[in-house]
Scaffold this motif. Structure first.
Motif, mmCIF file in Angstrom:
data_model
loop_
_atom_site.group_PDB
_atom_site.id
_atom_site.type_symbol
_atom_site.label_atom_id
_atom_site.label_comp_id
_atom_site.label_asym_id
_atom_site.label_seq_id
_atom_site.Cartn_x
_atom_site.Cartn_y
_atom_site.Cartn_z
ATOM 1 N N ASP A 371 50.702 19.532 19.510
ATOM 2 C CA ASP A 371 49.801 20.690 19.437
ATOM 3 C C ASP A 371 49.446 21.023 20.881
ATOM 4 O OD1 ASP A 371 49.966 20.135 16.750
ATOM 5 O OD2 ASP A 371 47.826 20.352 16.360
ATOM 6 N N LEU A 372 50.084 22.049 21.407
ATOM 7 C CA LEU A 372 50.066 22.290 22.853
ATOM 8 C C LEU A 372 49.700 23.721 23.154
ATOM 9 C CD1 LEU A 372 53.677 20.902 23.425
ATOM 10 C CD2 LEU A 372 51.576 19.559 23.555
ATOM 11 N N VAL A 373 49.075 23.914 24.324
ATOM 12 C CA VAL A 373 48.821 25.288 24.754
ATOM 13 C C VAL A 373 49.061 25.411 26.254
ATOM 14 C CG1 VAL A 373 46.325 24.882 24.851
ATOM 15 C CG2 VAL A 373 47.153 27.207 24.707
ATOM 16 N N VAL A 374 49.678 26.504 26.631
ATOM 17 C CA VAL A 374 49.952 26.809 28.039
ATOM 18 C C VAL A 374 49.085 27.985 28.452
ATOM 19 C CG1 VAL A 374 51.672 27.713 29.660
ATOM 20 C CG2 VAL A 374 52.318 25.944 28.000
ATOM 21 N N PHE A 375 48.276 27.767 29.492
ATOM 22 C CA PHE A 375 47.440 28.841 30.033
ATOM 23 C C PHE A 375 48.051 29.338 31.338
ATOM 24 C CE2 PHE A 375 44.438 26.232 27.540
ATOM 25 C CZ PHE A 375 43.931 27.220 26.706
ATOM 26 N N ASN A 376 48.126 30.648 31.466
ATOM 27 C CA ASN A 376 48.693 31.257 32.673
ATOM 28 C C ASN A 376 47.568 31.511 33.677
ATOM 29 O OD1 ASN A 376 50.027 32.720 34.589
ATOM 30 N ND2 ASN A 376 50.869 34.240 33.177
ATOM 31 N N LEU A 377 47.645 30.831 34.818
ATOM 32 C CA LEU A 377 46.607 30.984 35.839
ATOM 33 C C LEU A 377 47.106 31.818 37.017
ATOM 34 C CD1 LEU A 377 45.083 27.359 35.852
ATOM 35 C CD2 LEU A 377 44.411 29.331 34.470
ATOM 36 N N ASN A 378 48.120 32.658 36.774
ATOM 37 C CA ASN A 378 48.654 33.512 37.843
ATOM 38 C C ASN A 378 47.913 34.847 37.961
ATOM 39 O OD1 ASN A 378 50.897 31.903 38.841
ATOM 40 N ND2 ASN A 378 51.757 32.169 36.798
ATOM 41 N N GLN A 382 42.053 34.507 38.589
ATOM 42 C CA GLN A 382 42.126 33.049 38.758
ATOM 43 C C GLN A 382 42.522 32.654 40.183
ATOM 44 O OE1 GLN A 382 43.286 34.202 35.415
ATOM 45 N NE2 GLN A 382 41.160 33.659 35.105
ATOM 46 N N GLN A 383 42.655 33.625 41.086
ATOM 47 C CA GLN A 383 43.124 33.295 42.447
ATOM 48 C C GLN A 383 41.965 33.032 43.396
ATOM 49 O OE1 GLN A 383 46.212 32.648 42.442
ATOM 50 N NE2 GLN A 383 46.224 33.453 40.357
ATOM 51 N N PRO A 384 42.129 32.146 44.375
ATOM 52 C CA PRO A 384 43.226 31.174 44.460
ATOM 53 C C PRO A 384 42.914 29.944 43.597
ATOM 54 C CG PRO A 384 41.776 30.965 46.362
ATOM 55 C CD PRO A 384 41.202 32.054 45.512
ATOM 56 N N LEU A 392 40.291 27.092 34.537
ATOM 57 C CA LEU A 392 40.372 27.246 33.080
ATOM 58 C C LEU A 392 38.974 27.362 32.470
ATOM 59 C CD1 LEU A 392 42.337 27.190 30.590
ATOM 60 C CD2 LEU A 392 41.616 24.819 30.314
ATOM 61 N N ILE A 393 38.090 26.461 32.864
ATOM 62 C CA ILE A 393 36.760 26.441 32.230
ATOM 63 C C ILE A 393 35.857 27.549 32.764
ATOM 64 C CG2 ILE A 393 34.657 25.051 31.869
ATOM 65 C CD1 ILE A 393 37.161 24.093 30.287
ATOM 66 N N TYR A 394 35.901 27.799 34.084
ATOM 67 C CA TYR A 394 34.905 28.712 34.664
ATOM 68 C C TYR A 394 35.388 30.139 34.903
ATOM 69 C CZ TYR A 394 32.086 24.526 35.183
ATOM 70 O OH TYR A 394 31.373 23.383 34.916
ATOM 71 N N THR A 395 36.712 30.384 34.798
ATOM 72 C CA THR A 395 37.157 31.772 35.010
ATOM 73 C C THR A 395 38.028 32.322 33.878
ATOM 74 O OG1 THR A 395 39.285 31.386 36.133
ATOM 75 C CG2 THR A 395 37.317 31.274 37.507
ATOM 76 N N ALA A 396 38.713 31.451 33.157
ATOM 77 C CA ALA A 396 39.703 31.963 32.193
ATOM 78 C C ALA A 396 39.048 32.332 30.867
ATOM 79 C CB ALA A 396 40.787 30.915 31.967
ATOM 80 N N GLY A 397 39.688 33.217 30.147
ATOM 81 C CA GLY A 397 39.268 33.558 28.790
ATOM 82 C C GLY A 397 40.480 33.471 27.885
ATOM 83 N N SER A 398 40.308 33.841 26.629
ATOM 84 C CA SER A 398 41.400 33.687 25.669
ATOM 85 C C SER A 398 42.655 34.447 26.119
ATOM 86 C CB SER A 398 40.956 34.173 24.299
ATOM 87 O OG SER A 398 40.540 35.516 24.373
#
Ligand SMILES: [Zn+2]
Length: 445
Positions: A371-378, A382-384, A392-398
């Motif tokens: 059960d895996l998930v790939v998050f795109n931080l490009n 999300q930079q830098p 992931l925790i402080y800037t990313a969303g679904s």
């Protein structure tokens, strides 16, 4: 010994296994065979294995699939129907009347499908559900490929699909029988809350849960009002009453727990019960704050849930986790509370443990389900990237969710659902919205 041929080899820039705790692996590969994780190794070693499919994932973070440990999936069709109201008014004046009027088996099918699609697109591979017509939710879980704990709703009054609690339990027993060997579905008991379920029914549930080794999932101490009312009417706090009735234990999942005194804390620790924290629902309904950091320090398993979309109003567990991480700092008065690694653990392994699934999912470990998930931080926001988990925790969303697998089967690819028709789901939800709006006001305006 010949190496097994991998079905899939993922090569992300970063991998957070969650167990062991606090670890971030760089330039590692994760191999999947027969639906399970069979390899986690440095990239060069991983590439020595033959694989049917290899995915290079630069700028991506691989984590265990998220576990949304509390929600009411079909209520997604009531998203935004009544906002900015206290819990009692919201429930009694808006939600319960709307449910009595609109909830049918078809409503639950369509609403659950909408919720599953939203959750998969947000990195959630497993969710817990408490709603009417649980058999309809089970059908959608089976079809969609996601994993779930479906709970049987029990209340003192008639509910859609059951004239009384006895009928709800009878129907539910069939689900336990039918789904005993289902690879992705787990059935549990869902007594709604201490103030809506009487002692005799709770005792009955305890006996059945013991026989079936099943979880008990319940809203508990959601508000100060609930605790005050119980003290006035029964002379005891709801948690103490549940303990007296024998419900607390490792299979008990207490949702919300915004009101916790020293006696409650002691009961939770000694019984080894889990708590499911729903910070955004608690904030939106002004219910109070669950003292997550204090519970964590006491050794209590704290998971996280979005609650239903009618009180949140989204099923974005990543956003919920950020809220939890920020709120934990505010409530405890310590900026060190619930750091990014622990926040992700709460959204994965702790959720799995609360649902009794931690031997199968919740962390990236050889032998566990893929059960895996790939998050795109490009992305620009999300930079830098100094620390991918912080991003992931402080800037990313679904929206950062890119690929997702449940039991090794890919359900999301480049942000697109593979097994579900997103446009049809949107159209169906819109049609329900139109019907409900018209039915409530007598006009389609
Ligand atoms: Zn709830």
């Amino acid at each position: 010994m010949p190496r097994p041929v991998l079905d899939l080899l993922l090569l992300p820039d970063w991998l957070v296994p969650v167990e062991p705790a606090g670890v971030l692996l760089k330039n590692h590969g994760l191999g999947v065979a027969d639906g399970k994780i069979v390899l986690i190794a440095p990239r060069a070693d991983a590439l020595k294995h033959q694989a049917k499919h290899v995915m290079e994932l630069p700028g991506r973070l691989l984590t265990p699939g998220l576990v949304n440990a509390h929600g009411h999936a079909a209520m997604s069709l009531f998203r935004g129907i009544a906002d900015d109201l206290p819990l009692t008014t919201w429930l009694e004046k808006h939600i319960w009347p709307a449910e009595a009027k609109w909830v049918t088996e078809q409503f639950v099918q369509d609403g659950t499908e909408l919720a599953i699609a939203e959750q998969l697109k947000g990195g959630i591979t497993c969710f817990s559900d408490m709603y009417f017509y649980p058999q309809a939710a089970c059908g959608q879980v089976h079809e969609s490929g996601i994993r779930a704990q479906i709970t049987l709703p029990i209340l003192d009054f008639p509910i859609p699909g059951a004239r009384d609690a006895a009928e709800a339990l009878r129907n539910g027993m069939r689900l336990f029988d039918d789904l005993r060997h289902h690879p992705r579905l787990k059935v549990a008991f869902g007594p709604h809350a201490p103030y809506t379920v009487s002692d005799d029914k709770l005792e009955n549930i305890r006996v059945l849960a013991d026989q079936l080794d099943a979880g008990i999932h319940m809203h508990v101490h959601e508000t100060a009002h609930e605790v005050r009312q119980s003290l006035e009417q029964r002379g005891e706090r709801p948690l103490a009453r549940l303990n007296r009735l024998g419900l607390l234990g490792p299979r008990f999942q207490a949702v919300h727990m915004t009101q916790i005194n020293d006696d409650d804390l002691e009961l939770l620790v000694t019984s080894n019960s889990s708590i499911i924290h729903c910070p955004e629902s608690n904030m939106k309904l002004a219910s109070g704050f669950c003292p997550v950091e204090k519970l964590w320090q006491a050794g209590i398993n704290v998971a996280i849930g979005t609650d239903g979309a009618a009180s949140n109003n989204d099923l974005d567990l990543l956003g919920e986790t950020r809220t939890a991480a920020l709120l934990a700092k505010a409530v405890s008065g310590s900026a060190c509370a619930l750091d990014a690694h622990r926040a992700l653990r709460m959204a994965t392994l702790n959720g799995a443990r609360a649902l009794g699934l931690d031997d199968q999912i919740g962390s990236l470990e050889v032998g566990k389900q893929a059960d895996l998930v790939v998050f795109n931080l490009n992305n620009l926001a999300q930079q830098p990237v100094y620390d991918p988990l912080s991003q992931l925790i402080y800037t990313a969303g679904s929206a950062c969710t890119e690929h997702l697998w449940v039991g090794g089967k890919q359900l999301l690819e480049s942000g697109a659902l593979l097994r579900m028709d997103e446009q049809r789901i949107i159209d169906t939800a819109r049609a329900w919205g139109e019907k409900i709006r018209t039915g409530q006001t007598g006009t389609s305006a």
